[in-house]
Design a protein around this motif. Structure first.
Motif, PDB file in Angstrom:
ATOM      1  N   THR A  85       0.823  -1.210   0.000  1.00 43.94           N
ATOM      2  CA  THR A  85       0.000   0.000   0.000  1.00 43.94           C
ATOM      3  C   THR A  85       0.852   1.252   0.000  1.00 43.94           C
ATOM      4  N   SER A  86       2.117   1.152  -0.331  1.00 43.20           N
ATOM      5  CA  SER A  86       3.020   2.277  -0.153  1.00 43.20           C
ATOM      6  C   SER A  86       3.129   3.133  -1.395  1.00 43.20           C
ATOM      7  N   TRP A  87       3.878   4.209  -1.226  1.00 41.00           N
ATOM      8  CA  TRP A  87       4.154   5.149  -2.307  1.00 41.00           C
ATOM      9  C   TRP A  87       4.992   4.518  -3.410  1.00 41.00           C
ATOM     10  N   GLU A  88       5.578   3.354  -3.192  1.00 40.34           N
ATOM     11  CA  GLU A  88       6.391   2.729  -4.226  1.00 40.34           C
ATOM     12  C   GLU A  88       5.578   2.282  -5.432  1.00 40.34           C
ATOM     13  N   MET A  89       4.285   2.091  -5.264  1.00 43.88           N
ATOM     14  CA  MET A  89       3.468   1.657  -6.383  1.00 43.88           C
ATOM     15  C   MET A  89       3.489   2.695  -7.509  1.00 43.88           C
ATOM     16  N   ALA A  90       3.556   2.198  -8.745  1.00 38.05           N
ATOM     17  CA  ALA A  90       3.587   3.079  -9.912  1.00 38.05           C
ATOM     18  C   ALA A  90       2.189   3.204 -10.498  1.00 38.05           C
ATOM     19  N   ALA A  91       1.826   4.401 -10.905  1.00 36.24           N
ATOM     20  CA  ALA A  91       0.554   4.594 -11.609  1.00 36.24           C
ATOM     21  C   ALA A  91       0.767   4.180 -13.058  1.00 36.24           C
ATOM     22  N   SER A  92       0.642   2.886 -13.327  1.00 38.35           N
ATOM     23  CA  SER A  92       0.976   2.329 -14.645  1.00 38.35           C
ATOM     24  C   SER A  92       0.270   0.992 -14.796  1.00 38.35           C
ATOM     25  N   GLY A  93      -0.087   0.565 -15.968  1.00 36.04           N
ATOM     26  CA  GLY A  93       0.063   1.199 -17.229  1.00 36.04           C
ATOM     27  C   GLY A  93      -1.152   0.779 -18.078  1.00 36.04           C
ATOM     28  N   TYR A  94      -1.089   1.101 -19.365  1.00 42.07           N
ATOM     29  CA  TYR A  94      -2.132   0.720 -20.314  1.00 42.07           C
ATOM     30  C   TYR A  94      -1.527   0.044 -21.547  1.00 42.07           C
ATOM     31  N   ALA A  95      -2.360  -0.724 -22.231  1.00 39.33           N
ATOM     32  CA  ALA A  95      -1.997  -1.359 -23.490  1.00 39.33           C
ATOM     33  C   ALA A  95      -2.607  -0.558 -24.630  1.00 39.33           C
ATOM     34  N   ALA A  96      -1.801  -0.259 -25.646  1.00 39.58           N
ATOM     35  CA  ALA A  96      -2.271   0.414 -26.860  1.00 39.58           C
ATOM     36  C   ALA A  96      -2.165  -0.562 -28.019  1.00 39.58           C
ATOM     37  N   VAL A  97      -3.234  -0.709 -28.778  1.00 42.33           N
ATOM     38  CA  VAL A  97      -3.287  -1.704 -29.855  1.00 42.33           C
ATOM     39  C   VAL A  97      -3.743  -1.029 -31.144  1.00 42.33           C
ATOM     40  N   TRP A  98      -2.961  -1.208 -32.218  1.00 41.95           N
ATOM     41  CA  TRP A  98      -3.350  -0.709 -33.538  1.00 41.95           C
ATOM     42  C   TRP A  98      -4.219  -1.758 -34.223  1.00 41.95           C
ATOM     43  N   THR A 113       2.938   4.099 -19.758  1.00 44.73           N
ATOM     44  CA  THR A 113       2.818   4.121 -18.299  1.00 44.73           C
ATOM     45  C   THR A 113       1.537   4.802 -17.852  1.00 44.73           C
ATOM     46  N   GLY A 114       0.671   5.115 -18.801  1.00 47.38           N
ATOM     47  CA  GLY A 114      -0.621   5.724 -18.495  1.00 47.38           C
ATOM     48  C   GLY A 114      -1.092   6.715 -19.529  1.00 47.38           C
ATOM     49  N   PRO A 115      -0.233   7.671 -19.964  1.00 45.14           N
ATOM     50  CA  PRO A 115      -0.675   8.648 -20.962  1.00 45.14           C
ATOM     51  C   PRO A 115      -1.046   7.981 -22.285  1.00 45.14           C
ATOM     52  N   ARG A 116      -2.002   8.571 -22.981  1.00 40.71           N
ATOM     53  CA  ARG A 116      -2.487   7.990 -24.236  1.00 40.71           C
ATOM     54  C   ARG A 116      -1.848   8.700 -25.430  1.00 40.71           C
ATOM     55  N   MET A 117      -0.532   8.602 -25.495  1.00 42.17           N
ATOM     56  CA  MET A 117       0.187   9.166 -26.639  1.00 42.17           C
ATOM     57  C   MET A 117       0.111   8.198 -27.811  1.00 42.17           C
ATOM     58  N   ASP A 166      11.056  12.118   3.316  1.00 38.63           N
ATOM     59  CA  ASP A 166      12.160  12.256   2.374  1.00 38.63           C
ATOM     60  C   ASP A 166      12.297  10.996   1.522  1.00 38.63           C
ATOM     61  N   GLY A 167      12.713  11.194   0.283  1.00 39.34           N
ATOM     62  CA  GLY A 167      12.972  10.058  -0.600  1.00 39.34           C
ATOM     63  C   GLY A 167      11.797   9.634  -1.441  1.00 39.34           C
ATOM     64  N   ILE A 168      10.610  10.169  -1.148  1.00 41.31           N
ATOM     65  CA  ILE A 168       9.445   9.820  -1.964  1.00 41.31           C
ATOM     66  C   ILE A 168       9.448  10.685  -3.218  1.00 41.31           C
ATOM     67  N   PRO A 169       9.527  10.089  -4.415  1.00 42.89           N
ATOM     68  CA  PRO A 169       9.564  10.901  -5.638  1.00 42.89           C
ATOM     69  C   PRO A 169       8.232  11.602  -5.874  1.00 42.89           C
ATOM     70  N   MET A 170       8.302  12.851  -6.290  1.00 39.71           N
ATOM     71  CA  MET A 170       7.109  13.660  -6.525  1.00 39.71           C
ATOM     72  C   MET A 170       6.966  14.072  -7.985  1.00 39.71           C
ATOM     73  N   ILE A 171       7.965  13.765  -8.793  1.00 38.58           N
ATOM     74  CA  ILE A 171       7.957  14.104 -10.215  1.00 38.58           C
ATOM     75  C   ILE A 171       8.230  12.839 -11.007  1.00 38.58           C
ATOM     76  N   THR A 172       7.590  12.707 -12.146  1.00 36.16           N
ATOM     77  CA  THR A 172       7.802  11.552 -13.005  1.00 36.16           C
ATOM     78  C   THR A 172       8.044  12.022 -14.429  1.00 36.16           C
ATOM     79  N   GLN A 173       8.543  11.135 -15.254  1.00 34.40           N
ATOM     80  CA  GLN A 173       8.683  11.406 -16.685  1.00 34.40           C
ATOM     81  C   GLN A 173       8.125  10.202 -17.418  1.00 34.40           C
ATOM     82  N   GLU A 174       6.834  10.277 -17.725  1.00 32.94           N
ATOM     83  CA  GLU A 174       6.125   9.116 -18.258  1.00 32.94           C
ATOM     84  C   GLU A 174       6.548   8.827 -19.686  1.00 32.94           C
ATOM     85  N   ARG A 175       6.230   7.602 -20.133  1.00 32.72           N
ATOM     86  CA  ARG A 175       6.804   7.140 -21.391  1.00 32.72           C
ATOM     87  C   ARG A 175       5.967   6.063 -22.048  1.00 32.72           C
ATOM     88  N   ALA A 176       6.352   5.769 -23.286  1.00 32.83           N
ATOM     89  CA  ALA A 176       5.769   4.661 -24.043  1.00 32.83           C
ATOM     90  C   ALA A 176       6.900   3.799 -24.567  1.00 32.83           C
TER      91      ALA A 176
END
Length: 624
Positions: A403-416, A438-442, A605-615
Motif C-alpha cells: 500500500t506504499s508510495w512505491e506503487m507506480a501509476a501504470s500502465g495501459y496497453a495500446a493496440v493498432w 505508463t498511463g498517458p495515451r500518446m 524524504d525520498g518519496i519521488p514527486m515528479i515523473t517522466q512518463e513514457r511509451a
C-alpha cells in the motif's frame, strides 16, 4: 485535479472515446491497414480473485466493466470513482486458482439472497462435497482457508460444478458487456504458479459458448508453462477458437521469467522457443508493481533506465530514487538479466542465432494488475493496486509494501487495429502491433524498411507509406539488400489531454559476429530544437513542475515528433532488434497529487514527486 473533481462529483466523460475522437473525419473507404489505436487493460482483478477479496475488494466484474466503459462507481473504500476517458477494451483476469471461492464463501455467509443464485447453490453443493472428503483438512475449511487465490498451503475447490458455475459467470459477464465497435470485453483469466514465478494472463478471442467448452487451466493443474501451452494447443484444436497468453512484468520473478532453462531445468531447445513465441506474442513491460523495460544495473549508460525501479519482495530489485544507489544485492546480479524486457530481447537474439528460434520475441504492452476492479492509472486518478492503497491521506506514509508510495501509476496497453472488436484487437495483439504506456495515451507509430526517406516523416498519414514500404512494430526485416541499412519511419503525438513530448529514442539491441550481446540508445527526435552533442549527450528538456500545486506547463516540449532514422552502425550479418521509447516532459507523480489534495506538507524524504512518463513500442527484428 481529476481526483478532486471526482470526489466533488462534477466530472463528466467525453461522448467519444480517445481513439474515436482522434480518427480522421472521413477515412478512405479502401483503407485496410490499422488506422486507429485502442486503449485497454489486459490485467485487472476483481473480488473473484481470492487475494483481492482477502484484501478488502468487494467490487466484482460488473463494476470493473462499468468503470472501464466510463461509468461512475463507488470504490471499495466508498469513494466515487470515474475515468476521465473510458477505455476501449479490458480483460478481467481473475486468478484461476480457487476463482470465486472466497467471494462465494463471503456472500454465502453474509447475504441470504446470494444463497439462491446459481453460484450460491453451487457453492453450497461444493461445501457439502468437501466436508465428506477424507483428503481435506476440515479445520482449514472451517477457518476459511479457501480465501486466498494462490498460496501453496491452501486447498483447491475441486468441485467441477462449482468451478463451471463460476467460469460461466465470468464468460457470461464478458459477453454481456462486449459491444462490437464500441467496447471490447475479452474473456480471460490469470494462470498463477505459486510464489515469485512467471504468471500469465490467458486471453480468448472467442465468445462464451466457445470458451465454456473448457475450464480455466490453473497451477493446480500444472505449474509448468509447457503444460499451459499444451492446454492452449488442445483448446484451439477442439474448439477451432483462438487463445494467447501474456507473461506479467518480469521484475518480480527472481530470475525465472526469462531463464535459459525450461521448467524441468534443461537448456532451451528450438522446439520450446517456437512454442513460447507462438503462444506468447506480448509481454507486460510496465504495471503498478514497477517498470520492467530495463534496470540501471543492466543498462548503466542509459540515463532513463531507472524508471519506477521497484524494490519489491527482496529478490533482485534495485533501489528506489533517494535510496543508497541503484545496484542490486551481489547475489542478485546473476539473475537480474532474466527479469527485464530489454535484456530478454537480447537473450532471444542469442537463442535465435545459436538454435534457430527466439523464445523471447515479445511485443510490449502495459497493464495495471490492479486488484480493486478499477483500471485507474492516471497520475491524478490513481486508485492503487489493492483496496488499502486506494486514495487516502495515509498512503504516502504507509510503510506496508503493498500500500506504499512505491506503487507506480501504470500502465495501459495500446493496440493498432482496424476496429474495436474482439477479433480485430486479438489479431493485432497476436501480430504484436501494440505498445505500452505508463498511463498517458500518446500515439506512437514505428515502421521499418529499407527505402524510407526524410520526406516520409512529413506526410499527413505516415501509416500509408509505412505499410507500403515496410513493416509495422512487431514485424520482421529479412536479409538486407546489398549496400543498404534499415530505415525507420517514426511518429509520436502527445496525449491530447496530457504533457508535451521530450524526445523519441530508438533502443537497439544486437548480437555481434563474435556472439557478444550489445545495446545502444539513440535519441532520434528531440523537442524544442535541441540536437545531440558530439559526445552523444542531450540537453535536458527542462522542468515546469510545481510540486506544491501539483501542476506543470506545456511551455516546453513538442506536441508531435516525427523522423526517418537510419541505423548508422548496421552490419548485415548481425541479429538485431529496434524499439521506441517515447518520453514526456516531467510532470507531477501521483504522490504530488495526493499531497496537494490531502494537504500533506510533511511528505517523507525520498518519496519521488515528479515523473517522466513514457511509451515503449513493440520491436522490429532483423534476422540475417
Amino acid at each position: 485535479m481529476l481526483m478532486r473533481m471526482m470526489l466533488m462529483g462534477i466530472l463528466t466523460v467525453p461522448l467519444l472515446s480517445p481513439s474515436r475522437a482522434q480518427e480522421s473525419y472521413s477515412p478512405e473507404v479502401s483503407r485496410t491497414y490499422p488506422d486507429r489505436v485502442y486503449w485497454g487493460d489486459t490485467h485487472l482483478h476483481t473480488a473473484l480473485s481470492g487475494d483481492a477479496m482477502a484484501g478488502g475488494t468487494r467490487l466484482g466484474p460488473d463494476e470493473a466493466y462499468r468503470f472501464a466503459r466510463g461509468e461512475e462507481v463507488t470504490s471499495n473504500t466508498g469513494l466515487p470513482a470515474k475515468l476521465r476517458r473510458p477505455l476501449d477494451f479490458i480483460v478481467v483476469a481473475d486468478h484461476a486458482n480457487n476463482v470465486g471461492a472466497a467471494y462465494s464463501r463471503h456472500f454465502y455467509l453474509e447475504d441470504p439472497a446470494f444463497r439462491e443464485t446459481e453460484i450460491g447453490r453451487s457453492w453450497q453443493r461444493a461445501l457439502a462435497d468437501l466436508e465428506q472428503r477424507d483428503d481435506i483438512d476440515q479445520e482449514a475449511l472451517e477457518s476459511g482457508s479457501l480465501r486466498p487465490a494462490h498460496r501453496p498451503w491452501q486447498i483447491s475447490v475441486r468441485d467441477e460444478a462449482f468451478r463451471r458455475s463460476v467460469w460461466h459467470q465470468i464468460t457470461g459477464n464478458a459477453d454481456r458487456y462486449n459491444e462490437p465497435g464500441v467496447f471490447t470485453a475479452f474473456i480471460g483469466y490469470e494462470w498463477t504458479p505459486f510464489g515469485d514465478s512467471d504468471h500469465r494472463v490467458v486471453i480468448f478471442r472467442d465468445d462464451a459458448a466457445t470458451a465454456n467448452r473448457v475450464l480455466p487451466f490453473s497451477s493446480f493443474d500444472s505449474r509448468r508453462e509447457e503444460e499451459l501451452w499444451a492446454y492452449l494447443v488442445k483448446y484451439e484444436a477442439e474448439t477451432q477458437g483462438s487463445v494467447l497468453a501474456i507473461p506479467h512484468n518480469g521484475n518480480l520473478t527472481s530470475g525465472n521469467m526469462f531463464r535459459l532453462e525450461d521448467s524441468y531445468g534443461q537448456p532451451l531447445t528450438a522446439a520450446y522457443s517456437r512454442l513460447r513465441s507462438r503462444w506468447e506474442p506480448l509481454l507486460e513491460a510496465t504495471q503498478i508493481k514497477g517498470d520492467s523495460e530495463t534496470h540501471p544495473y543492466l543498462s548503466p549508460t542509459d540515463e532513463f533506465a531507472d524508471y519506477e525501479t521497484w524494490n519489491g519482495w527482496g529478490g533482485t530489485r534495485g533501489n528506489r530514487p533517494g535510496a543508497d544507489g541503484v545496484r542490486p544485492p551481489a547475489r542478485a546480479n546473476e539473475k537480474i538479466q532474466y527479469e527485464y524486457a530489454r535484456s530478454a530481447l537480447k537473450l532471444g537474439l542469442a537463442e535465435q542465432a545459436e538454435k534457430g528460434a527466439n523464445p523471447f520475441k515479445y511485443g510490449m504492452i502495459g497493464s495495471s494488475d490492479a486488484h480493486t476492479s478499477l483500471a485507474a492509472v492516471d497520475e491524478d486518478n490513481f486508485f492503487g493496486k489493492v483496496t488499502a492503497g486506494e486514495p487516502s491521506a495515509q498512503r504516502l506514509s504507509n510503510e506496508r509494501l503493498m500500500t506504499s508510495w512505491e506503487m507506480a501509476a501504470s500502465g495501459y496497453a495500446a493496440v493498432w487495429a482496424t476496429e474495436n472488436t474482439r477479433e480485430a484487437l486479438f489479431d493485432a495483439m497476436r501480430r504484436r502491433e501494440a505498445y505500452a504506456t505508463t498511463g498517458p495515451r500518446m500515439t506512437v507509430r514505428l515502421f521499418g524498411g529499407w527505402d524510407f526517406v526524410s520526406a516520409d516523416a512529413d506526410r499527413r498519414d505516415p501509416a500509408s507509406v509505412g505499410y507500403e514500404k515496410g513493416v509495422p512494430m512487431g514485424g520482421d526485416l529479412a536479409q538486407a539488400p546489398r549496400g543498404k541499412s534499415p530505415s525507420f519511419l517514426i511518429r509520436a503525438v502527445k496525449d491530447p489531454d496530457g504533457a508535451n513530448l521530450d524526445r523519441v529514442q530508438v533502443i537497439k539491441g544486437w548480437r555481434s559476429s563474435g556472439g557478444e550481446l550489445h545495446e545502444k540508445v539513440y535519441s532520434v527526435a528531440l523537442s524544442d530544437g535541441r540536437v545531440v552533442a558530439r559526445d552523444g549527450k542531450v540537453e535536458p528538456v527542462g522542468n515546469t513542475v510545481d510540486v506544491a500545486e501539483a501542476t506543470y506547463l506545456n511551455s516546453i516540449g513538442d506536441p508531435e515528433l516525427a523522423v526517418v532514422w537510419r541505423d548508422p552502425e548496421f552490419k548485415p550479418e548481425e541479429h538485431a532488434f529496434y524499439y521506441l521509447r517515447v518520453l514526456e516532459i516531467p510532470t507531477p507523480r501521483w504522490t504530488a497529487y495526493d499531497a496537494k489534495f490531502y494537504g500533506i506538507t510533511d511528505v517523507p524524504d525520498g518519496i519521488p514527486m515528479i515523473t517522466q512518463e513514457r511509451a515503449y513500442s513493440s520491436p522490429i527484428w532483423y534476422t540475417p
